[in-house]
Design a protein around this motif. Structure first.
Motif, PDB file in Angstrom:
ATOM      1  N   LEU A 173      49.244  55.216  34.847  1.00 44.37           N
ATOM      2  CA  LEU A 173      48.445  55.335  36.067  1.00 44.37           C
ATOM      3  C   LEU A 173      48.357  53.964  36.698  1.00 44.37           C
ATOM      4  O   LEU A 173      47.981  52.991  36.035  1.00 44.37           O
ATOM      5  N   ILE A 174      48.698  53.860  37.981  1.00 46.46           N
ATOM      6  CA  ILE A 174      48.584  52.611  38.723  1.00 46.46           C
ATOM      7  C   ILE A 174      47.598  52.838  39.856  1.00 46.46           C
ATOM      8  O   ILE A 174      47.814  53.700  40.716  1.00 46.46           O
ATOM      9  N   THR A 175      46.509  52.093  39.844  1.00 41.57           N
ATOM     10  CA  THR A 175      45.509  52.227  40.909  1.00 41.57           C
ATOM     11  C   THR A 175      45.758  51.144  41.952  1.00 41.57           C
ATOM     12  O   THR A 175      45.689  49.964  41.660  1.00 41.57           O
ATOM     13  N   GLY A 176      46.060  51.589  43.154  1.00 41.44           N
ATOM     14  CA  GLY A 176      46.355  50.665  44.251  1.00 41.44           C
ATOM     15  C   GLY A 176      47.835  50.624  44.559  1.00 41.44           C
ATOM     16  O   GLY A 176      48.641  50.303  43.688  1.00 41.44           O
ATOM     17  N   GLY A 181      50.673  46.752  43.315  1.00 38.05           N
ATOM     18  CA  GLY A 181      50.787  48.091  42.742  1.00 38.05           C
ATOM     19  C   GLY A 181      52.202  48.624  42.824  1.00 38.05           C
ATOM     20  O   GLY A 181      52.710  49.245  41.877  1.00 38.05           O
ATOM     21  N   LEU A 182      52.879  48.346  43.937  1.00 38.02           N
ATOM     22  CA  LEU A 182      54.238  48.855  44.120  1.00 38.02           C
ATOM     23  C   LEU A 182      55.244  48.132  43.217  1.00 38.02           C
ATOM     24  O   LEU A 182      56.141  48.766  42.665  1.00 38.02           O
ATOM     25  N   CYS A 247      45.341  47.576  40.049  1.00 36.67           N
ATOM     26  CA  CYS A 247      45.843  46.542  40.956  1.00 36.67           C
ATOM     27  C   CYS A 247      44.923  46.350  42.149  1.00 36.67           C
ATOM     28  O   CYS A 247      45.342  45.838  43.188  1.00 36.67           O
ATOM     29  N   THR A 248      43.663  46.742  42.013  1.00 33.91           N
ATOM     30  CA  THR A 248      42.719  46.623  43.118  1.00 33.91           C
ATOM     31  C   THR A 248      41.587  45.649  42.831  1.00 33.91           C
ATOM     32  O   THR A 248      41.141  44.934  43.726  1.00 33.91           O
ATOM     33  N   ILE A 269      44.063  44.831  33.723  1.00 34.83           N
ATOM     34  CA  ILE A 269      43.393  44.485  34.978  1.00 34.83           C
ATOM     35  C   ILE A 269      44.179  43.380  35.672  1.00 34.83           C
ATOM     36  O   ILE A 269      44.254  42.254  35.184  1.00 34.83           O
ATOM     37  N   VAL A 270      44.773  43.729  36.801  1.00 33.16           N
ATOM     38  CA  VAL A 270      45.559  42.775  37.589  1.00 33.16           C
ATOM     39  C   VAL A 270      44.776  42.326  38.817  1.00 33.16           C
ATOM     40  O   VAL A 270      44.730  41.146  39.150  1.00 33.16           O
TER      41      VAL A 270
END
Length: 352
Positions: A173-176, A181-182, A247-248, A269-270
């Protein structure tokens, strides 16, 4: 060599000026670069709009730019692996090379890191710039300077996926669906993730994520309930994700990550948001979900370059807007305003 070294300097909030600076002379272990491309990062916008990014505060004029590529024009006397004419990607952070973290191979944690466009260090948004030669990576002929500049954000995605342990068969799961994120999506798929789902507020960005290989996308609302969103994610994936990469940096996304990630899974957490957020840590501990931080990257540029050079990862789709260095202020306005759905705004420092 021409004496034109037009340079973009941030003096204070909302005050970027273009001015001529002397062309620098490379030290013994440096190269002089004729800059090719410099991408605009979210941190650049923070400095421009707020005068700070996290704990880094603008206190004096600073040259902007750190997502960069260029062509070698001069080399210091100790430089053996590069020569004039070589095109390179520029890894913008140069550590001390001597401390415990550097010697352990975790130089991104070096306390004496010198990082482009991070106060008080100048960046590289100029026609000419000097940089440590060992942090310049020679490009194959078929890799463009535009792609090379994107190795910087791509390396963040590489580092995040390595920290997360993404491997063959991972569900992620990638948030953002912003630039980070991409690139995390691109990296996760290249590393063998079987199913990736990307969430975002903006439908357009989710469309780009789908183009770049997302198996599923989910548009969420800012006030969405994380439990209900988790149900949608589990339904699409056929189960909870083993790995979540946020990524947010937004509290709602972090809460979603903690709710959605499978027992025994990993959250990375990025995104950098508020220094304090309210999240349910106790249930997470009971489910043995690991939380791992990411700060920039470390020894990731070679892999990022190899992924682009091999064709495993196509970063060109991320570039939505191009400007000349004379149009720097317009480029920053575009990146800030969102007009025209910008993803990566690229500034070209020298005429082609």
């Amino acid at each position: 060599m021409a004496q034109d070294n037009l340079t973009a300097v941030l003096y204070k909030i909302n005050d970027i000026r273009l001015e001529q600076r002397p062309i620098p002379v490379p030290k013994d272990d440096e190269v002089l670069l004729q800059m090719g491309c410099v991408g605009i990062c979210g941190s650049d916008i923070h400095y421009w709009v707020h005068g700070r990014c996290a704990d880094f505060i603008l206190k004096a004029p600073m040259i902007m730019g750190h997502e960069a590529s260029g062509t070698v024009t001069k080399v210091g006397k100790n430089v053996k692996h590069l020569k004039p004419g070589d095109r390179v990607a520029v890894e913008p952070g140069v550590p001390c090379r001597l401390c415990r973290y550097c010697k352990e191979g975790r130089y991104n944690l070096c306390y004496d890191m010198v990082f482009c466009a991070t106060p008080p260090v100048d960046g590289n948004l100029s026609r000419y710039y000097t940089h440590a030669a060992d942090f310049c990576f020679k490009l194959p002929d078929h890799v463009s300077l535009e792609e090379a500049a994107l190795l910087e954000p791509l390396s963040v995605g590489v580092h995040a996926c390595k920290r997360a342990g993404v491997t063959l068969g991972s569900t992620v799961l990638i948030t953002g669906a912003g630039p980070i994120g991409l690139v995390t999506l691109l990296t996760a798929k290249a590393m063998g993730a079987s199913h990736c789902i990307v969430t975002d507020l903006v439908e357009y960005r989710l469309g780009v994520a789908k183009e770049l290989g997302a198996d599923f996308t989910l548009q969420v609302k800012a006030d969405a309930d994380e439990k209900e969103t988790t149900k949608s994610i589990v339904k699409l994936l056929g189960g909870p994700p083993q790995i979540t990469v946020d990524c947010t940096g937004v509290q709602a996304s972090l809460r979603l990550a903690m709710e959605a990630t499978a027992n025994g899974g990993v959250i990375v957490i990025v995104g950098m948001g508020s220094s304090e957020v309210k999240v349910p840590l106790t249930p997470l501990a009971a489910r043995e979900v690991d939380i791992r931080g990411v700060f920039r990257y470390c020894n990731d540029y070679p892999l990022a370059l190899a992924m682009v050079a091999s064709g495993k990862v196509n970063v060109k789709r991320l570039i939505t807007h191009n400007f000349n260095i004379e149009q720097t202020v317009e480029a920053f306005e575009t990146a800030k305003s969102g007009t025209g759905n910008p993803i990566k705004v690229m500034i070209h420092c020298n005429k082609k």
